[in-house]
Design a protein around this motif. Structure first.
Motif, short mmCIF file in Angstrom:
data_model
loop_
_atom_site.label_atom_id
_atom_site.label_comp_id
_atom_site.label_asym_id
_atom_site.label_seq_id
_atom_site.Cartn_x
_atom_site.Cartn_y
_atom_site.Cartn_z
N LYS A 1 57.13 7.14 56.17
CA LYS A 1 57.64 7.34 54.81
C LYS A 1 58.11 6.02 54.23
N GLY A 2 58.02 5.91 52.90
CA GLY A 2 58.42 4.67 52.25
C GLY A 2 58.94 4.90 50.85
N ARG A 3 59.37 3.80 50.22
CA ARG A 3 59.91 3.82 48.87
C ARG A 3 59.17 2.76 48.05
N ILE A 4 58.47 3.18 46.99
CA ILE A 4 57.71 2.26 46.14
C ILE A 4 58.70 1.48 45.28
N THR A 5 58.64 0.16 45.38
CA THR A 5 59.59 -0.70 44.67
C THR A 5 58.95 -1.55 43.59
N PHE A 6 57.61 -1.71 43.60
CA PHE A 6 56.97 -2.60 42.65
C PHE A 6 55.52 -2.19 42.45
N ILE B 1 50.54 -1.43 45.01
CA ILE B 1 52.01 -1.33 44.99
C ILE B 1 52.61 -2.12 46.15
N LYS B 2 53.91 -2.35 46.06
CA LYS B 2 54.71 -2.85 47.17
C LYS B 2 55.73 -1.78 47.50
N ALA B 3 56.00 -1.60 48.77
CA ALA B 3 56.93 -0.55 49.19
C ALA B 3 57.78 -1.03 50.36
N ASP B 4 58.95 -0.44 50.50
CA ASP B 4 59.83 -0.69 51.63
C ASP B 4 59.69 0.46 52.61
N VAL B 5 59.56 0.13 53.89
CA VAL B 5 59.41 1.13 54.95
C VAL B 5 60.43 0.85 56.03
N SER B 6 61.08 1.89 56.51
CA SER B 6 62.06 1.76 57.58
C SER B 6 61.33 1.66 58.92
N LYS B 7 61.88 0.87 59.83
CA LYS B 7 61.25 0.78 61.15
C LYS B 7 61.51 2.03 61.98
N TYR B 8 62.48 2.85 61.57
CA TYR B 8 62.80 4.07 62.31
C TYR B 8 61.87 5.22 61.96
N ASP B 9 61.35 5.24 60.72
CA ASP B 9 60.39 6.27 60.31
C ASP B 9 59.29 5.61 59.48
N LYS C 1 65.08 2.61 40.36
CA LYS C 1 64.90 1.74 39.20
C LYS C 1 63.56 2.01 38.51
N MET C 2 62.53 2.34 39.30
CA MET C 2 61.23 2.63 38.70
C MET C 2 61.29 3.94 37.93
N ARG C 3 62.05 4.90 38.42
CA ARG C 3 62.23 6.16 37.70
C ARG C 3 63.06 5.93 36.43
N MET C 4 64.10 5.12 36.54
CA MET C 4 65.00 4.87 35.42
C MET C 4 64.26 4.20 34.26
N PHE C 5 63.40 3.23 34.56
CA PHE C 5 62.67 2.52 33.51
C PHE C 5 61.31 3.15 33.21
#
Length: 80
Positions: free
Chosen positions: A71-76, A60-68, A46-50
């Motif tokens: 690495k993360g994904r910037i969401t805000f 920033i805020k990001a989502d991170v998986s507990k398995y890895d 969504k950040m790329r799209m807009f």
């Protein structure tokens, strides 16, 4: 917080911009074992799209998986 159980949300600051919309992020808030660590994050779709731009020094805020947790994904991008 995300609805998914395996993902937790962190807050951080952009340290370095890398190719292909990838960034090095220092974790400033989140689970205790993550604070102070540097992780590799990409921009969410969504950040790329807009076309939301992220610069060095942005909070920033990001989502991170507990398995890895390296690495993360910037969401805000937090407005200052």
């Amino acid at each position: 917080m995300s609805d998914k159980v395996d993902i937790f949300e962190i807050e951080g600051e952009i340290l370095e911009s890398l190719p292909n919309m990838t960034f090095r992020v220092t974790v400033t808030a989140g689970p205790e074992h993550m604070i102070g660590k540097t992780i590799l994050c990409t921009l969410a779709g969504k950040m790329r799209m807009f076309k939301i731009r992220v610069l060095i020094g942005d909070k920033i805020k990001a989502d991170v998986s507990k398995y890895d947790p390296s690495k993360g994904r910037i969401t805000f991008r937090v407005r200052t």
